[in-house]
Design a protein around this motif. Structure first.
Motif, PDB file in Angstrom:
ATOM      1  N   ASN A 268      27.498  40.121  33.364  1.00 25.99           N
ATOM      2  CA  ASN A 268      27.053  41.433  32.768  1.00 25.99           C
ATOM      3  C   ASN A 268      27.449  41.450  31.126  1.00 25.99           C
ATOM      4  O   ASN A 268      26.755  42.231  30.439  1.00 25.99           O
ATOM      5  CB  ASN A 268      27.872  42.705  33.497  1.00 25.99           C
ATOM      6  CG  ASN A 268      27.268  42.682  34.810  1.00 25.99           C
ATOM      7  OD1 ASN A 268      26.349  42.642  35.168  1.00 25.99           O
ATOM      8  ND2 ASN A 268      28.141  43.346  35.686  1.00 25.99           N
ATOM      9  N   ALA A 269      28.647  40.786  30.816  1.00 27.21           N
ATOM     10  CA  ALA A 269      28.707  40.748  29.336  1.00 27.21           C
ATOM     11  C   ALA A 269      27.758  40.086  28.698  1.00 27.21           C
ATOM     12  O   ALA A 269      27.179  40.545  27.578  1.00 27.21           O
ATOM     13  CB  ALA A 269      30.094  40.220  29.005  1.00 27.21           C
ATOM     14  N   HIS A 270      27.261  38.994  29.211  1.00 33.92           N
ATOM     15  CA  HIS A 270      26.084  38.127  28.462  1.00 33.92           C
ATOM     16  C   HIS A 270      24.841  39.070  28.534  1.00 33.92           C
ATOM     17  O   HIS A 270      24.185  39.036  27.455  1.00 33.92           O
ATOM     18  CB  HIS A 270      26.012  36.783  29.360  1.00 33.92           C
ATOM     19  CG  HIS A 270      25.059  35.919  28.626  1.00 33.92           C
ATOM     20  ND1 HIS A 270      23.683  35.911  28.870  1.00 33.92           N
ATOM     21  CD2 HIS A 270      25.034  35.319  27.473  1.00 33.92           C
ATOM     22  CE1 HIS A 270      22.832  35.174  27.963  1.00 33.92           C
ATOM     23  NE2 HIS A 270      23.972  34.718  27.194  1.00 33.92           N
ATOM     24  N   THR A 271      24.589  39.743  29.620  1.00 33.12           N
ATOM     25  CA  THR A 271      23.499  40.684  29.764  1.00 33.12           C
ATOM     26  C   THR A 271      23.489  41.486  28.810  1.00 33.12           C
ATOM     27  O   THR A 271      22.496  41.899  28.312  1.00 33.12           O
ATOM     28  CB  THR A 271      23.314  41.051  31.285  1.00 33.12           C
ATOM     29  OG1 THR A 271      23.160  39.826  32.182  1.00 33.12           O
ATOM     30  CG2 THR A 271      22.015  41.930  31.403  1.00 33.12           C
ATOM     31  N   ALA A 272      24.544  42.196  28.438  1.00 34.88           N
ATOM     32  CA  ALA A 272      24.894  43.343  27.875  1.00 34.88           C
ATOM     33  C   ALA A 272      24.587  42.852  26.089  1.00 34.88           C
ATOM     34  O   ALA A 272      23.773  43.514  25.409  1.00 34.88           O
ATOM     35  CB  ALA A 272      26.236  44.076  27.883  1.00 34.88           C
ATOM     36  N   TRP A 273      25.220  41.735  25.911  1.00 30.29           N
ATOM     37  CA  TRP A 273      24.974  41.140  24.768  1.00 30.29           C
ATOM     38  C   TRP A 273      23.559  40.711  24.446  1.00 30.29           C
ATOM     39  O   TRP A 273      22.846  41.029  23.273  1.00 30.29           O
ATOM     40  CB  TRP A 273      25.822  39.805  24.359  1.00 30.29           C
ATOM     41  CG  TRP A 273      25.438  39.163  23.282  1.00 30.29           C
ATOM     42  CD1 TRP A 273      25.949  39.391  21.854  1.00 30.29           C
ATOM     43  CD2 TRP A 273      24.594  38.133  23.166  1.00 30.29           C
ATOM     44  NE1 TRP A 273      25.386  38.597  20.964  1.00 30.29           N
ATOM     45  CE2 TRP A 273      24.457  37.505  21.681  1.00 30.29           C
ATOM     46  CE3 TRP A 273      23.932  37.295  24.052  1.00 30.29           C
ATOM     47  CZ2 TRP A 273      24.066  36.586  21.217  1.00 30.29           C
ATOM     48  CZ3 TRP A 273      23.146  36.071  23.358  1.00 30.29           C
ATOM     49  CH2 TRP A 273      22.988  35.719  22.179  1.00 30.29           C
ATOM     50  N   LYS A 274      22.813  40.057  25.374  1.00 24.36           N
ATOM     51  CA  LYS A 274      21.509  39.747  25.161  1.00 24.36           C
ATOM     52  C   LYS A 274      20.509  40.875  25.040  1.00 24.36           C
ATOM     53  O   LYS A 274      19.664  41.180  24.236  1.00 24.36           O
ATOM     54  CB  LYS A 274      20.963  39.087  26.410  1.00 24.36           C
ATOM     55  CG  LYS A 274      19.588  38.446  26.392  1.00 24.36           C
ATOM     56  CD  LYS A 274      19.347  37.500  27.430  1.00 24.36           C
ATOM     57  CE  LYS A 274      17.918  37.136  27.763  1.00 24.36           C
ATOM     58  NZ  LYS A 274      17.486  36.704  28.846  1.00 24.36           N
TER      59      LYS A 274
ATOM     60  N   ALA B 100      33.879  40.349  28.246  1.00 26.97           N
ATOM     61  CA  ALA B 100      33.940  40.712  29.744  1.00 26.97           C
ATOM     62  C   ALA B 100      35.336  41.452  30.027  1.00 26.97           C
ATOM     63  O   ALA B 100      35.465  42.580  30.609  1.00 26.97           O
ATOM     64  CB  ALA B 100      33.742  39.600  31.068  1.00 26.97           C
ATOM     65  N   GLU B 101      36.289  40.647  29.409  1.00 20.94           N
ATOM     66  CA  GLU B 101      37.815  41.330  29.508  1.00 20.94           C
ATOM     67  C   GLU B 101      37.847  42.558  28.896  1.00 20.94           C
ATOM     68  O   GLU B 101      38.278  43.550  29.439  1.00 20.94           O
ATOM     69  CB  GLU B 101      38.942  40.329  29.170  1.00 20.94           C
ATOM     70  CG  GLU B 101      38.808  38.949  30.019  1.00 20.94           C
ATOM     71  CD  GLU B 101      39.744  37.978  29.484  1.00 20.94           C
ATOM     72  OE1 GLU B 101      40.321  38.104  28.412  1.00 20.94           O
ATOM     73  OE2 GLU B 101      39.977  36.786  30.152  1.00 20.94           O
ATOM     74  N   ARG B 102      37.452  42.741  27.993  1.00 26.18           N
ATOM     75  CA  ARG B 102      37.336  43.886  26.934  1.00 26.18           C
ATOM     76  C   ARG B 102      36.663  45.015  27.372  1.00 26.18           C
ATOM     77  O   ARG B 102      36.875  46.165  27.398  1.00 26.18           O
ATOM     78  CB  ARG B 102      37.034  43.538  25.216  1.00 26.18           C
ATOM     79  CG  ARG B 102      37.974  42.840  24.616  1.00 26.18           C
ATOM     80  CD  ARG B 102      38.898  43.756  23.686  1.00 26.18           C
ATOM     81  NE  ARG B 102      39.473  42.728  22.742  1.00 26.18           N
ATOM     82  CZ  ARG B 102      38.900  42.662  21.441  1.00 26.18           C
ATOM     83  NH1 ARG B 102      38.247  43.562  21.094  1.00 26.18           N
ATOM     84  NH2 ARG B 102      39.761  41.939  20.711  1.00 26.18           N
ATOM     85  N   LEU B 103      35.337  44.746  27.893  1.00 23.00           N
ATOM     86  CA  LEU B 103      34.485  45.759  28.518  1.00 23.00           C
ATOM     87  C   LEU B 103      34.771  46.018  29.989  1.00 23.00           C
ATOM     88  O   LEU B 103      34.295  46.990  30.590  1.00 23.00           O
ATOM     89  CB  LEU B 103      33.149  45.183  28.381  1.00 23.00           C
ATOM     90  CG  LEU B 103      32.442  45.032  26.766  1.00 23.00           C
ATOM     91  CD1 LEU B 103      31.148  44.508  26.791  1.00 23.00           C
ATOM     92  CD2 LEU B 103      32.661  46.304  26.169  1.00 23.00           C
ATOM     93  N   GLY B 104      35.642  45.090  30.630  1.00 22.30           N
ATOM     94  CA  GLY B 104      35.715  45.747  31.850  1.00 22.30           C
ATOM     95  C   GLY B 104      34.951  45.236  33.055  1.00 22.30           C
ATOM     96  O   GLY B 104      34.568  45.853  33.786  1.00 22.30           O
TER      97      GLY B 104
END
Length: 140
Positions: free
Chosen positions: A42-48, A33-37
């Protein structure tokens, strides 16, 4: 053809990045999440979504490969049939092998069932051996 919206493209890029950061760099979702801003959810959703997309692509590739293999087998069977009908022994043997391979690809064979029984005597022997190994490892 409809154009993709920039938000959609950004989502795909985020999914791709999230999968790479999680799988290659083994980052936590907080670090991703920090890297993607973005936030952790949202980071988990994007990964999923990225992983689901990869799984769908892999399933499609598998389906296509299976179809190609089955088509090749069908062509080979069609080519062998005239010789099989004439009674050619080698062609019959080849046909049996092709049909066996075809059945395996289609999953027609039932899984092998194993009936394994562990007795108290076996368990006691395994525990005894484990104790002996522990003693050997403890000795300097």
């Amino acid at each position: 053809m409809a154009r993709r919206q920039p938000q959609h493209d950004l989502g795909l890029v985020r999914q791709h990045e999230a999968v790479i950061l999680r799988t290659r760099e083994r980052l936590t979702f907080k670090q991703i999440a920090e890297r993607l801003g973005c936030d952790i959810k949202n980071a988990h959703t994007a990964w999923k979504r990225g992983v689901e997309q990869l799984a769908a692509e892999a399933a499609e590739a598998h389906r296509q490969y299976l179809g190609e293999q089955l088509a090749i087998i069908n062509v080979a069977i069609d080519g062998l049939m005239p010789k099989v009908i004439k009674g050619d022994v080698r062609s019959n043997e080849a046909l049996v092998k092709l049909l066996d391979h075809q059945a395996k690809l289609l999953g027609l064979y039932a899984p092998v069932r194993v009936n394994a029984t562990v007795t108290d005597e076996m368990t006691a022997r395994v525990l005894e051996l484990a104790d002996q190994i522990a003693e050997l490892e403890a000795t300097p």
